[in-house]
Design a protein around this motif. Structure first.
Motif, PDB file in Angstrom:
ATOM      1  N   PRO A  82      -4.681   3.215 -10.925  1.00 51.74           N
ATOM      2  CA  PRO A  82      -3.586   2.248 -10.941  1.00 51.74           C
ATOM      3  C   PRO A  82      -2.803   2.230  -9.625  1.00 51.74           C
ATOM      4  O   PRO A  82      -2.836   3.178  -8.860  1.00 51.74           O
ATOM      5  N   GLY A  83      -2.101   1.117  -9.417  1.00 47.94           N
ATOM      6  CA  GLY A  83      -1.561   0.835  -8.098  1.00 47.94           C
ATOM      7  C   GLY A  83      -0.273   1.545  -7.762  1.00 47.94           C
ATOM      8  O   GLY A  83       0.602   1.727  -8.595  1.00 47.94           O
ATOM      9  N   ASN A  84      -0.148   1.932  -6.514  1.00 52.24           N
ATOM     10  CA  ASN A  84       1.068   2.467  -5.924  1.00 52.24           C
ATOM     11  C   ASN A  84       1.320   1.667  -4.648  1.00 52.24           C
ATOM     12  O   ASN A  84       0.472   1.695  -3.753  1.00 52.24           O
ATOM     13  N   PRO A  85       2.415   0.914  -4.567  1.00 49.93           N
ATOM     14  CA  PRO A  85       3.642   0.965  -5.368  1.00 49.93           C
ATOM     15  C   PRO A  85       3.684  -0.044  -6.515  1.00 49.93           C
ATOM     16  O   PRO A  85       4.719  -0.176  -7.172  1.00 49.93           O
ATOM     17  N   THR A  86       2.606  -0.780  -6.746  1.00 53.94           N
ATOM     18  CA  THR A  86       2.679  -2.000  -7.547  1.00 53.94           C
ATOM     19  C   THR A  86       2.471  -1.801  -9.039  1.00 53.94           C
ATOM     20  O   THR A  86       2.763  -2.694  -9.831  1.00 53.94           O
TER      21      THR A  86
ATOM     22  N   GLN B 181       0.841  -1.204   0.000  1.00 52.75           N
ATOM     23  CA  GLN B 181       0.000   0.000   0.000  1.00 52.75           C
ATOM     24  C   GLN B 181       0.870   1.246   0.000  1.00 52.75           C
ATOM     25  O   GLN B 181       2.065   1.193   0.290  1.00 52.75           O
ATOM     26  N   TYR B 182       0.224   2.363  -0.308  1.00 56.56           N
ATOM     27  CA  TYR B 182       0.894   3.652  -0.185  1.00 56.56           C
ATOM     28  C   TYR B 182       0.839   4.046   1.291  1.00 56.56           C
ATOM     29  O   TYR B 182      -0.258   4.080   1.878  1.00 56.56           O
ATOM     30  N   PRO B 183       1.977   4.323   1.943  1.00 55.49           N
ATOM     31  CA  PRO B 183       1.988   4.442   3.409  1.00 55.49           C
ATOM     32  C   PRO B 183       1.195   5.601   3.995  1.00 55.49           C
ATOM     33  O   PRO B 183       1.075   5.697   5.215  1.00 55.49           O
ATOM     34  N   LEU B 184       0.633   6.478   3.154  1.00 53.18           N
ATOM     35  CA  LEU B 184      -0.323   7.463   3.672  1.00 53.18           C
ATOM     36  C   LEU B 184      -1.442   6.754   4.432  1.00 53.18           C
ATOM     37  O   LEU B 184      -1.898   7.224   5.480  1.00 53.18           O
TER      38      LEU B 184
ATOM     39  N   ILE C 238      -6.777  -3.337   8.333  1.00 56.62           N
ATOM     40  CA  ILE C 238      -7.120  -4.674   7.835  1.00 56.62           C
ATOM     41  C   ILE C 238      -6.389  -4.866   6.510  1.00 56.62           C
ATOM     42  O   ILE C 238      -6.690  -4.184   5.526  1.00 56.62           O
ATOM     43  N   ASN C 239      -5.428  -5.761   6.491  1.00 56.35           N
ATOM     44  CA  ASN C 239      -4.627  -5.975   5.287  1.00 56.35           C
ATOM     45  C   ASN C 239      -5.296  -6.983   4.361  1.00 56.35           C
ATOM     46  O   ASN C 239      -5.680  -8.072   4.803  1.00 56.35           O
ATOM     47  N   TYR C 240      -5.418  -6.632   3.092  1.00 55.93           N
ATOM     48  CA  TYR C 240      -5.720  -7.649   2.079  1.00 55.93           C
ATOM     49  C   TYR C 240      -4.568  -7.633   1.086  1.00 55.93           C
ATOM     50  O   TYR C 240      -4.097  -6.580   0.678  1.00 55.93           O
ATOM     51  N   TYR C 241      -4.084  -8.831   0.748  1.00 52.93           N
ATOM     52  CA  TYR C 241      -2.855  -8.954  -0.030  1.00 52.93           C
ATOM     53  C   TYR C 241      -3.159  -9.047  -1.522  1.00 52.93           C
ATOM     54  O   TYR C 241      -4.001  -9.837  -1.948  1.00 52.93           O
ATOM     55  N   LEU C 242      -2.457  -8.221  -2.303  1.00 54.79           N
ATOM     56  CA  LEU C 242      -2.541  -8.316  -3.754  1.00 54.79           C
ATOM     57  C   LEU C 242      -1.760  -9.533  -4.223  1.00 54.79           C
ATOM     58  O   LEU C 242      -0.817  -9.970  -3.561  1.00 54.79           O
TER      59      LEU C 242
ATOM     60  N   GLY D 215       4.554  -2.702   3.026  1.00 55.18           N
ATOM     61  CA  GLY D 215       3.925  -3.967   3.388  1.00 55.18           C
ATOM     62  C   GLY D 215       4.189  -5.010   2.310  1.00 55.18           C
ATOM     63  O   GLY D 215       4.199  -4.695   1.122  1.00 55.18           O
ATOM     64  N   GLN D 216       4.394  -6.245   2.725  1.00 53.26           N
ATOM     65  CA  GLN D 216       4.653  -7.339   1.784  1.00 53.26           C
ATOM     66  C   GLN D 216       4.413  -8.654   2.518  1.00 53.26           C
ATOM     67  O   GLN D 216       4.393  -8.691   3.744  1.00 53.26           O
TER      68      GLN D 216
END
Length: 508
Positions: free
Chosen positions: A247-251, A193-196, A209-213, A463-464
């Motif tokens: 579109p995704g940041n950072p991905t 995620q973008y850390p903001l 709540i983390n959901y993983y890409l 996050g990863q």
């Protein structure tokens, strides 16, 4: 002695004139714990270290490189991108109206500047605007959204101009956080995620709540993963909002229409507020992909969805083709808000008076660019196409080059401004990092900076998945500088592997 004490960050007492000791009111013990919990990797310790090295180079200190290449933040102009002429002309005319008499400025720029100034108090950019922003600019935003979404209606009363997209995102999160214990608001965010988002959640004492890409599927959003994260979170909080970056940041992935529809159906079923961060909507590079706004998809799902799902969408001057980060311009469109809650949102926004009016003017140019029949159109179109074309080339070059390096795997950079490759870090390096009290990818990025002058952000800041390591790098440096960066990075990584994994086979 007194000045020495004041210069010492750890000092908690100062001497009074009468010799008595007086404790400082604000210390690390009395500091708001939510402030201590905030982390923002994009401007974290690596960047601080890069600044120190840069100052040292200027003072003649010797390093194995002659410059620091900052690829840590999406700051286009700092990396050499030229401003869009028409945008700067309109803002200049608004800032210094005497230029309206100058023949050096085109009539379409003057027409927009006059309109913006007529909407400002005293016809001056220096006056406060309404808390929601200048009315005519909000109207232009609504027209832009309607055109972008092929006729989906947009009401300018739902448009709020903001200080960059970040201001809007934090304001909406503030509205959503309430409750205690198991009823405390939970915020679903993508990982990475973008850390903001994680910073705001920490500051507001909400539950993350983390959901993983899905990295193996080009960072796609998996609906089954949303259900897993939601059900697990319900045990300890009240999930109330889902955040998506597209579109995704950072991905750098671009969500498919099907994926967006699944997310909106999920939000509808679970009664979640949807926050769609769409600041990279102009940054789509893969020719077989396109940007779909959450609002347009919601509309196409029918009135049962479009008239009920609460949706806030965000855009900014900072990204896209303009890269005007410093103006801090942005907007949000908020749909289906309860009328009484809407009044509370306006009240909350009024506390910060208004977004920078110069930033509002810059936002207006992005949503109201020159039309084909206007004098500035050809130059504007040429400049915009050149920026986006160069970014598309650099996205491809970055992905292809990184994938030639043993121990690095990079998904296609479909959009946005970043690559987020997975890096293999040998077990010996992982153990060394842990002994130093830092994450392995932090140690990797620190070594990279110290040995090559390249400043990247470790993946742990976004996050990863456990046991995986990444870094985020922008594709914004000039093509020549980006080639140098990638060559240095390749050489460093191979050397790093040899140093720590001389007996191990690098993994892909």
């Amino acid at each position: 002695m007194s000045s020495q004490v004041n210069d010492t960050a750890e000092a908690t007492v100062i001497l009074r004139e009468n010799g008595k000791m007086r404790e400082k009111t604000l210390t690390m013990d009395t500091l708001n714990p939510q402030v201590k919990a905030v982390e923002y990797a994009v401007r974290g310790p690596i960047v601080t270290k890069a600044g120190d090295i840069e100052r040292g180079l200027q003072q003649g200190q010797k390093h194995p490189f002659t410059e620091v290449i900052k690829a840590n933040i999406g700051d286009s102009h700092a990396m050499g991108q030229k401003p869009i002429t028409f945008l700067r002309q309109v803002v200049a005319l608004c800032s210094f109206p005497e230029l309206l008499n100058s023949p050096s400025f085109p009539e379409d720029a003057k027409q927009r500047a006059r309109r913006i100034l007529q909407g400002c108090g005293g016809q001056s950019l220096g006056s406060y605007s309404a808390s929601q922003g200048v009315d005519c600019i909000r109207q232009d935003v609504a027209v832009y959204i309607e055109q972008r979404d092929k006729g989906v209606p947009a009401d300018w009363d739902n448009i709020y101009l903001t200080t960059g997209a970040s201001d809007g995102i934090v304001s909406i999160l503030k509205m959503l956080v309430s409750g205690q214990g198991r009823s405390r608001s939970g915020v679903m965010i993508p990982i990475p995620q973008y850390p903001l988002y994680s910073a705001a959640i920490s500051e507001l004492e909400a539950v993350q709540i983390n959901y993983y890409l899905d990295e193996d599927n080009c960072w796609a959003l998996d609906i089954n993963e949303l259900h897993r994260a939601y059900q697990a979170a319900k045990e300890h909080c009240h999930p109330r909002v889902i955040c998506i970056i597209n579109p995704g940041n950072p991905t750098g992935q671009v969500q498919s229409r099907k994926c967006i529809e699944e997310v909106l159906h999920f939000a509808y079923e679970e009664n979640l507020f949807v926050m769609s961060d769409e600041v990279y909507q102009d940054n789509v590079y893969s020719p077989d992909l396109q940007f779909h706004s959450f609002k347009k998809v919601l509309y196409e799902m029918g009135p049962e969805y479009f008239n009920t799902v609460e949706l806030a969408s965000f855009h900014s001057t900072s990204k896209g083709y303009s890269g005007e980060c410093g103006f801090r311009g942005g907007y949000m469109e908020v749909l289906n808000l309860d009328l009484e809650v809407k009044a509370q949102l306006v009240k909350l926004l009024s506390v910060r008076l208004c977004p920078p009016v110069s930033g509002q003017a810059a936002m207006d140019v992005i949503v109201n660019p020159p039309l084909p029949h206007e004098p500035s159109y050809l130059q504007f179109h040429k400049e915009k196409s050149a920026v986006l074309g160069a970014l598309a080339e650099k996205a491809q070059m970055t992905e292809q080059t990184l994938n030639t390096v043993p121990g690095i795997k990079c998904n296609p950079v479909q959009g946005a401004m970043y690559a987020f490759p997975r890096i293999f870090i040998p077990p010996r390096a992982v153990e060394e990092a842990k002994s130093l009290g830092m994450s392995p990818d932090m140690m990797y990025c620190l070594r990279l900076l110290e040995e090559t002058g390249i400043c990247l952000v470790p993946g742990s800041g976004f996050g990863q998945r456990e046991g995986t390591y990444h870094f985020r790098m922008t594709i914004l440096p000039t093509t020549e500088k980006l080639k140098v960066l990638l060559e240095k990075l390749r050489d460093f990584h191979i050397k790093f592997l040899k140093e720590y994994a001389s007996l191990e086979e690098p993994k892909r």
